[in-house]
Structures are given as C-alpha cells and as structure tokens.
Design an enzyme around this catalytic site. Structure first.
Site, PDB file in Angstrom:
ATOM      1  N   SER A 148      65.070  15.573  20.973  1.00 34.52           N
ATOM      2  CA  SER A 148      65.118  14.516  21.989  1.00 34.52           C
ATOM      3  C   SER A 148      66.557  14.073  22.155  1.00 34.52           C
ATOM      4  O   SER A 148      67.361  14.162  21.214  1.00 34.52           O
ATOM      5  CB  SER A 148      64.262  13.320  21.542  1.00 34.52           C
ATOM      6  OG  SER A 148      64.495  12.192  22.370  1.00 34.52           O
ATOM      7  N   TYR A 162      61.848   7.501  14.875  1.00 40.84           N
ATOM      8  CA  TYR A 162      61.889   8.549  15.904  1.00 40.84           C
ATOM      9  C   TYR A 162      63.320   9.047  16.106  1.00 40.84           C
ATOM     10  O   TYR A 162      63.572  10.254  16.094  1.00 40.84           O
ATOM     11  CB  TYR A 162      61.323   8.015  17.219  1.00 40.84           C
ATOM     12  CG  TYR A 162      61.265   9.056  18.315  1.00 40.84           C
ATOM     13  CD1 TYR A 162      60.252  10.011  18.322  1.00 40.84           C
ATOM     14  CD2 TYR A 162      62.213   9.086  19.328  1.00 40.84           C
ATOM     15  CE1 TYR A 162      60.189  10.978  19.319  1.00 40.84           C
ATOM     16  CE2 TYR A 162      62.155  10.055  20.323  1.00 40.84           C
ATOM     17  CZ  TYR A 162      61.145  10.991  20.311  1.00 40.84           C
ATOM     18  OH  TYR A 162      61.087  11.952  21.292  1.00 40.84           O
TER      19      TYR A 162
END
Length: 255
Positions: A148, A162
C-alpha cells in the site's frame, strides 16, 4: 508484444481474490490468457460466487480457506497441491486494516493486521516454495505482494498496524526477492493508492471527493490494477526483482 504480456499456460493463485483488488487482478489474469486462476477467501459462499462470475472470462476455481490461521494456510496449500504440480504466479493480496486512536489502539487490532499482512505472505510463499520452483522451469515463477502507499508515506488516519505492516511487507519483498531469485522465482510488490473496495470504503463510496485529492483527479480503475499485475506476472516483468510498483495516480508525490 502480445506474447510479452501474455499469461498463456500459466497457473495463478490470488489470495483475497473474491473482491476488491484481488478480484481485479484475478480478472486481469484471466483476460491475459492464464490457464487457471485459483482464488481464495475466508468466506466460502463469496469465494465460490466470485469464481463462478469470473469463470465467464476463463477457468477460475474457488479454494475457500482462512489463511490467517496455520491450519487454514496448510489446508489451502494441500488443496492446491492436489490439483497442480506447479504454480507460476502467487499474489499475496489478502489483508486487513484497523483504525483506532493512539491511546485506545488494541493489541488485538495490532496482531490481526500484522499477522495477515506480513506473516501470512511469508509463510504462504514458504509453504508453496516447491510448487513455485516447479513453475520456474522455462521462465521465472512470480510472487507479487500487495502492499500500500501507506507503507511508503504517512496518511492522516490512525491505522498504526496497517501502516507498519505494509512498510514491513515492502521490505520483506526485497529480502524474499534476493533469496528466491536463486530459484528463478521473481518477487515484487504493488503499492496501490485509492481503489474502490470494501477495505477502502472512502474510495468506494466517495470516489468523486477522494479524486480531488489525487493529482490524476480520479481513483484507480480495475484495469489500472490489472495492468500493473499483468506486467509483473508476465515475461515483461521478468527482470523486475524486489521492486515495489506504486499505482496511485501521483498521491505519494503530493504527500
């Protein structure tokens, strides 16, 4: 040129392939001529329904398992090994996110995200090592880790585990690449920006608003993700070792 980006004869496994980015990639592989694409997801009904829909593009097979657990991961590997002698492409896409304020962030949210986003890609690739080597005889087998842009730069959201997990996965990609290229297995990663998915509900539900913060003035489309994955999975990406391909419309340049 069409052969350069062709996946003809190749067998792929996409984790988290029933929806979102995983489904975009699975559909792209089928359109690029993959012989078979296996998708796995925790929810059996959703996984089987997605495979049935994707089968209009080519042969797509559902192998529903919860790969966040050791038992589920090993069951997936056994299931695939019973069907295939070789695996040419593995996409480690299954992931989780968790948001909470710094003072309230729970250990459960930390462990769930780090385990699925970092631990599972490593141990699934390890467990599939023999099948990947079996698929690396004529041209390299491929492992593509879905990271990401939050692993490249910091966003305003308090998604601590995350962000840490995706940064860790990017570095893990480099380390794995250096080892597995010895076996003719090329490891790389993709760092997506805003794509509509259940995980990125802002992009899904408020795409026009999100687009205003993106230099390209739009969120990612299915073909943007499919194209990136096909490039890395095909012969075109054979010399791209350990690299993370950013697919974000320029967001990280503007942060």
């Amino acid at each position: 040129m069409s052969d350069l980006f062709s996946l003809a004869g190749r067998v792929a496994l996409v984790t988290g392939g029933s929806r979102g980015i995983g489904r975009m990639i699975a559909a792209g592989f089928l359109r690029a001529g993959a012989a078979r694409v296996y998708i796995t997801a925790r929810k059996a009904d959703a996984c089987q329904a997605a495979a049935a829909e994707l089968s209009t593009l080519g042969e797509c097979i559902a192998l529903p398992h919860d790969i966040s657990t050791h038992i589920g991961l090993q069951a997936l590997v056994a299931d695939l090994a019973a069907r295939e002698d070789a695996l040419h492409i593995l996409v480690n896409n299954a992931g989780a996110a968790w948001g909470a304020g710094f003072d309230e962030f729970p250990e459960a949210g930390w462990d769930k995200v780090m385990d699925l986003n970092v631990k599972t890609p490593f141990f699934l690739t390890q467990a599939l090592h023999a099948l990947l080597k079996g698929g690396a005889t004529r041209q390299p087998a491929k492992v593509i880790n879905i990271a990401s842009i939050d692993g490249l730069s910091v966003n305003p959201q308090e998604t601590y585990s995350y962000a840490a997990s995706k940064a860790g996965l990017i570095h893990l990609t480099r380390r794995m690449a250096l080892r597995l290229v010895q076996d003719n297995i090329v490891v790389s990663a993709i760092a997506p920006g805003a794509f509509a998915s259940d995980m990125n509900r802002d992009a899904r539900d408020h795409g026009d608003q999100i687009a205003q913060r993106i230099p390209a003035k739009r969120i990612g489309a299915d073909d943007d993700m499919a194209g990136a994955a096909i490039y890395l999975a095909s012969r075109a990406g054979d010399y791209v070792v350990g690299t993370t391909l950013t697919v974000d419309g320029g967001v990280t340049l503007a942060r």
